[in-house]
Design an enzyme around this catalytic site. Structure first.
Site, PDB file in Angstrom:
ATOM      1  N   ASP A  44      89.282 -71.716  -9.506  1.00  0.00           N
ATOM      2  CA  ASP A  44      89.615 -70.262  -9.803  1.00  0.00           C
ATOM      3  C   ASP A  44      89.337 -70.092 -11.299  1.00  0.00           C
ATOM      4  O   ASP A  44      89.594 -70.838 -12.210  1.00  0.00           O
ATOM      5  CB  ASP A  44      91.034 -70.422  -9.389  1.00  0.00           C
ATOM      6  CG  ASP A  44      91.914 -68.689  -9.422  1.00  0.00           C
ATOM      7  OD1 ASP A  44      91.631 -68.151 -10.639  1.00  0.00           O
ATOM      8  OD2 ASP A  44      92.054 -68.300  -8.612  1.00  0.00           O
ATOM      9  N   ARG A  46      90.812 -68.081 -13.305  1.00  0.00           N
ATOM     10  CA  ARG A  46      92.209 -68.040 -14.002  1.00  0.00           C
ATOM     11  C   ARG A  46      92.788 -69.219 -14.446  1.00  0.00           C
ATOM     12  O   ARG A  46      93.672 -69.225 -15.140  1.00  0.00           O
ATOM     13  CB  ARG A  46      93.176 -67.027 -13.515  1.00  0.00           C
ATOM     14  CG  ARG A  46      92.633 -65.807 -12.948  1.00  0.00           C
ATOM     15  CD  ARG A  46      93.408 -65.371 -11.931  1.00  0.00           C
ATOM     16  NE  ARG A  46      93.546 -65.851 -10.582  1.00  0.00           N
ATOM     17  CZ  ARG A  46      94.113 -65.565  -9.470  1.00  0.00           C
ATOM     18  NH1 ARG A  46      95.065 -64.627  -9.686  1.00  0.00           N
ATOM     19  NH2 ARG A  46      94.006 -66.359  -8.544  1.00  0.00           N
ATOM     20  N   HIS A  98      97.347 -74.356  -8.067  1.00  0.00           N
ATOM     21  CA  HIS A  98      97.969 -73.414  -8.806  1.00  0.00           C
ATOM     22  C   HIS A  98      98.374 -72.525  -7.538  1.00  0.00           C
ATOM     23  O   HIS A  98      98.066 -72.619  -6.525  1.00  0.00           O
ATOM     24  CB  HIS A  98      96.867 -72.541  -9.392  1.00  0.00           C
ATOM     25  CG  HIS A  98      95.804 -71.966  -9.032  1.00  0.00           C
ATOM     26  ND1 HIS A  98      95.984 -70.683  -8.295  1.00  0.00           N
ATOM     27  CD2 HIS A  98      94.696 -72.418  -8.323  1.00  0.00           C
ATOM     28  CE1 HIS A  98      94.810 -70.114  -7.725  1.00  0.00           C
ATOM     29  NE2 HIS A  98      93.975 -71.351  -7.782  1.00  0.00           N
TER      30      HIS A  98
END
Length: 213
Positions: A44, A46, A98
């Site tokens: 990801d 982020r 996450h």
């Protein structure tokens, strides 16, 4: 042709800033890497590994894939782990997931997403074995976030089942495996597993015999 020029400009500014702080940084970095940590995280965009733990290039060996999986048939991941442990002699392996992970969510749905379906099969198995616990949670987001934590715990276990890890422990090499999770909403990490640093913590069914010397 110049549509990515801003990335080159960003790179120049980044390199200049580091050299202003330490003029010999890249010269020293080019000679060797001696990271103490291997980070196994989600791909990801982020969740940037170095940035969220405040480490510079050369300080963190990184492997990332969809939903931070460690699968016994993934030669890419296994090779990274072997190199990190046997050659770089890292002291810590951090499996970091996450919350609100799309890969984990895909494993929880009765839908097809293409090739990723095979990739997250490992997580779907975790979801199946946790179905009774999941059925007690009404909130969809809470269910997903719990699965993100359970996935990290399973991937930590998978790391500990790898022969290269167990061989390092048998050789008294200092090596610890950790399970963390990252919250994109506030940028903070949380520990969600115990630290595993010896063979006695591995169930007998997953222990492997030492290599002949």
């Amino acid at each position: 042709m110049n549509e990515l020029e801003n990335l080159f400009q960003n790179n120049q500014q980044w390199a200049d800033a580091i050299k202003a702080e330490d003029p010999t940084f890249f010269e020293k970095l080019s000679k060797q890497q001696k990271p103490e940590y291997l980070w196994i995280g989600c791909a990801d965009s982020r969740v940037p590994a170095n940035e969220i733990v405040g480490l510079m290039p050369g300080e963190l060996f990184v492997h990332r894939n969809i939903a931070n999986c460690v699968v016994h048939t993934d030669l890419n991941c296994l090779s990274v782990i072997y190199y990190a442990v046997q050659v770089l002699k890292v002291k810590h392996i951090i499996v970091c997931g996450h919350y609100n992970c799309g890969g984990v969510q895909a494993a929880m749905l009765n839908e097809q997403f293409g090739l990723v379906d095979q990739w997250v099969r490992n997580i779907r198995d975790v979801y199946y074995h946790s179905r009774k616990k999941m059925a007690c949670i009404a909130d969809e987001k809470e269910r997903l976030n719990l699965m993100c934590e359970l996935n990290v715990k399973q991937q930590v276990a998978n790391v500990c089942h790898i022969p290269a890890i167990q061989n390092a422990w048998s050789a008294r090499q200092p090596l610890a495996v950790h399970g963390w999770i990252y919250d994109i909403k506030d940028g903070l990490l949380k520990k969600i597993t115990d630290t595993f640093d010896n063979l006695s913590q591995v169930p007998e069914q997953y222990r492997v015999a030492e290599l002949p010397k």
